[in-house]
Design a protein around this motif. Sequence first.
Motif, PDB file in Angstrom:
ATOM      1  N   LYS A  43      -6.121   2.275   1.607  1.00 22.41           N
ATOM      2  CA  LYS A  43      -6.437   2.126   0.441  1.00 22.41           C
ATOM      3  C   LYS A  43      -5.189   1.713  -0.459  1.00 22.41           C
ATOM      4  O   LYS A  43      -4.423   2.766  -0.805  1.00 22.41           O
ATOM      5  CB  LYS A  43      -7.733   1.488  -0.762  1.00 22.41           C
ATOM      6  CG  LYS A  43      -7.684   0.894  -1.269  1.00 22.41           C
ATOM      7  CD  LYS A  43      -9.239   0.971  -1.997  1.00 22.41           C
ATOM      8  CE  LYS A  43      -9.428   0.153  -3.459  1.00 22.41           C
ATOM      9  NZ  LYS A  43     -10.288   0.134  -3.951  1.00 22.41           N
ATOM     10  N   ASN A  44      -4.742   0.326  -0.136  1.00 20.80           N
ATOM     11  CA  ASN A  44      -3.503   0.396  -1.660  1.00 20.80           C
ATOM     12  C   ASN A  44      -4.312   0.773  -3.589  1.00 20.80           C
ATOM     13  O   ASN A  44      -4.867  -0.370  -3.568  1.00 20.80           O
ATOM     14  CB  ASN A  44      -2.879  -0.848  -1.684  1.00 20.80           C
ATOM     15  CG  ASN A  44      -1.980  -0.194  -0.240  1.00 20.80           C
ATOM     16  OD1 ASN A  44      -1.101   0.300   0.034  1.00 20.80           O
ATOM     17  ND2 ASN A  44      -1.730  -2.048   0.297  1.00 20.80           N
ATOM     18  N   TYR A 108       2.895   8.650  -2.513  1.00 20.45           N
ATOM     19  CA  TYR A 108       3.197   7.813  -3.480  1.00 20.45           C
ATOM     20  C   TYR A 108       5.040   8.285  -3.044  1.00 20.45           C
ATOM     21  O   TYR A 108       5.247   9.407  -2.433  1.00 20.45           O
ATOM     22  CB  TYR A 108       3.040   7.998  -4.778  1.00 20.45           C
ATOM     23  CG  TYR A 108       3.214   9.270  -5.740  1.00 20.45           C
ATOM     24  CD1 TYR A 108       4.522   9.300  -6.337  1.00 20.45           C
ATOM     25  CD2 TYR A 108       2.816  10.235  -5.722  1.00 20.45           C
ATOM     26  CE1 TYR A 108       5.011  10.259  -6.826  1.00 20.45           C
ATOM     27  CE2 TYR A 108       3.289  11.177  -6.386  1.00 20.45           C
ATOM     28  CZ  TYR A 108       4.559  11.476  -6.582  1.00 20.45           C
ATOM     29  OH  TYR A 108       5.247  12.786  -7.454  1.00 20.45           O
ATOM     30  N   GLY A 112       6.560   2.317  -3.581  1.00 19.81           N
ATOM     31  CA  GLY A 112       5.488   1.839  -2.831  1.00 19.81           C
ATOM     32  C   GLY A 112       5.922   1.766  -0.989  1.00 19.81           C
ATOM     33  O   GLY A 112       4.511   1.426  -0.566  1.00 19.81           O
ATOM     34  N   ARG A 113       7.075   1.330  -0.789  1.00 18.67           N
ATOM     35  CA  ARG A 113       7.027   0.850   0.335  1.00 18.67           C
ATOM     36  C   ARG A 113       7.460   2.493   1.773  1.00 18.67           C
ATOM     37  O   ARG A 113       6.599   2.849   2.758  1.00 18.67           O
ATOM     38  CB  ARG A 113       8.702   1.333   0.465  1.00 18.67           C
ATOM     39  CG  ARG A 113       9.415   0.268   1.655  1.00 18.67           C
ATOM     40  CD  ARG A 113      10.503  -0.056   1.754  1.00 18.67           C
ATOM     41  NE  ARG A 113      11.582   1.073   2.384  1.00 18.67           N
ATOM     42  CZ  ARG A 113      11.877   2.331   3.435  1.00 18.67           C
ATOM     43  NH1 ARG A 113      11.272   1.323   4.331  1.00 18.67           N
ATOM     44  NH2 ARG A 113      12.497   3.211   3.353  1.00 18.67           N
ATOM     45  N   SER A 115       5.912   5.259   0.936  1.00 21.61           N
ATOM     46  CA  SER A 115       4.175   5.890   0.756  1.00 21.61           C
ATOM     47  C   SER A 115       3.190   4.743   1.489  1.00 21.61           C
ATOM     48  O   SER A 115       2.525   4.982   2.177  1.00 21.61           O
ATOM     49  CB  SER A 115       3.393   6.194  -0.742  1.00 21.61           C
ATOM     50  OG  SER A 115       3.928   4.699  -1.342  1.00 21.61           O
ATOM     51  N   GLY A 116       3.871   3.879   1.905  1.00 21.10           N
ATOM     52  CA  GLY A 116       2.953   2.512   2.561  1.00 21.10           C
ATOM     53  C   GLY A 116       3.174   2.465   4.047  1.00 21.10           C
ATOM     54  O   GLY A 116       1.671   2.675   4.898  1.00 21.10           O
ATOM     55  N   LEU A 119       0.757   5.557   4.810  1.00 19.73           N
ATOM     56  CA  LEU A 119      -0.141   5.572   4.580  1.00 19.73           C
ATOM     57  C   LEU A 119      -0.492   5.432   5.999  1.00 19.73           C
ATOM     58  O   LEU A 119      -1.763   5.694   6.959  1.00 19.73           O
ATOM     59  CB  LEU A 119      -0.590   4.532   4.306  1.00 19.73           C
ATOM     60  CG  LEU A 119      -2.072   4.115   3.990  1.00 19.73           C
ATOM     61  CD1 LEU A 119      -2.580   4.746   2.810  1.00 19.73           C
ATOM     62  CD2 LEU A 119      -2.388   2.368   3.171  1.00 19.73           C
ATOM     63  N   GLY A 120       0.394   4.258   6.618  1.00 18.75           N
ATOM     64  CA  GLY A 120       0.194   4.027   8.371  1.00 18.75           C
ATOM     65  C   GLY A 120       0.117   5.155   9.423  1.00 18.75           C
ATOM     66  O   GLY A 120      -0.696   5.025   9.539  1.00 18.75           O
ATOM     67  N   TYR A 131      -5.428   6.888  -0.293  1.00 14.48           N
ATOM     68  CA  TYR A 131      -4.140   6.057  -0.982  1.00 14.48           C
ATOM     69  C   TYR A 131      -3.440   6.062  -0.852  1.00 14.48           C
ATOM     70  O   TYR A 131      -2.386   7.026  -1.116  1.00 14.48           O
ATOM     71  CB  TYR A 131      -5.801   6.637  -2.364  1.00 14.48           C
ATOM     72  CG  TYR A 131      -7.131   6.130  -1.931  1.00 14.48           C
ATOM     73  CD1 TYR A 131      -7.625   5.407  -2.707  1.00 14.48           C
ATOM     74  CD2 TYR A 131      -7.365   7.943  -2.673  1.00 14.48           C
ATOM     75  CE1 TYR A 131      -8.889   5.746  -1.970  1.00 14.48           C
ATOM     76  CE2 TYR A 131      -9.099   7.874  -1.677  1.00 14.48           C
ATOM     77  CZ  TYR A 131      -9.777   6.795  -2.011  1.00 14.48           C
ATOM     78  OH  TYR A 131     -10.970   6.828  -1.306  1.00 14.48           O
ATOM     79  N   ASN A 132      -2.513   4.704  -1.450  1.00 11.83           N
ATOM     80  CA  ASN A 132      -1.523   4.808  -1.481  1.00 11.83           C
ATOM     81  C   ASN A 132      -0.789   4.422  -2.605  1.00 11.83           C
ATOM     82  O   ASN A 132      -1.774   3.162  -2.818  1.00 11.83           O
ATOM     83  CB  ASN A 132      -0.922   3.898  -0.517  1.00 11.83           C
ATOM     84  CG  ASN A 132       1.043   3.196  -0.841  1.00 11.83           C
ATOM     85  OD1 ASN A 132       1.660   4.121  -0.834  1.00 11.83           O
ATOM     86  ND2 ASN A 132       1.315   2.160  -0.525  1.00 11.83           N
ATOM     87  N   SER A 134       0.636   1.770  -5.069  1.00  9.50           N
ATOM     88  CA  SER A 134       1.059   0.769  -5.333  1.00  9.50           C
ATOM     89  C   SER A 134       2.440   0.685  -6.098  1.00  9.50           C
ATOM     90  O   SER A 134       2.211   1.206  -7.566  1.00  9.50           O
ATOM     91  CB  SER A 134       0.340  -0.776  -5.109  1.00  9.50           C
ATOM     92  OG  SER A 134      -0.672  -1.057  -4.589  1.00  9.50           O
TER      93      SER A 134
END
Length: 152
Positions: A43-44, A108, A112-113, A115-116, A119-120, A131-132, A134
């Motif tokens: 989740k973001n 983080y 957020g790029r 870390s996003g 997350l994937g 959790y990311n 945002s």
Amino acid sequence: MVKVKNLRIVTLLLLIASFVLVSGCVQRQYDISRSETPAPLFKNIAPREAHALMQDNQDNPGFIIIDVRTPQEFGAGYIEGAVNIDYYSETFKDQLDRLDKNKAYLVYCRTGRRSGIALGMAKDLGFKEVYNLSGGIVEWEAEGLPIADSGN
């Protein structure tokens, strides 16, 4: 005529019995699957939600904060308690893969790029709860939330 009628009744009873048996098996399978581990969570979350999550887990050794920025970025200030794993490191994915996948992670970076993307990666590697943040630490600071200084 009586034989045909009896045959229809027997067929109908067999169909009903089959339906009852099959629906019972399906129900049991469903009940078994509900008792297994919860579905993974990726989740973001906004900075305030991340801060609340951190507060709720401050004494939880199963909750880890990961800063995926470079060591230089990390040295300029970070979220208290964060562990630095450099996204740009050649071994980043291996380092991520070595973490305990059953723990919960807040990841983080600056905006957020990175870390996003992490997350994937965590999702692909079989992590259970990630959790990311945002907007990254930039948004965190804009919200007036605390930053630790490395003392450099």
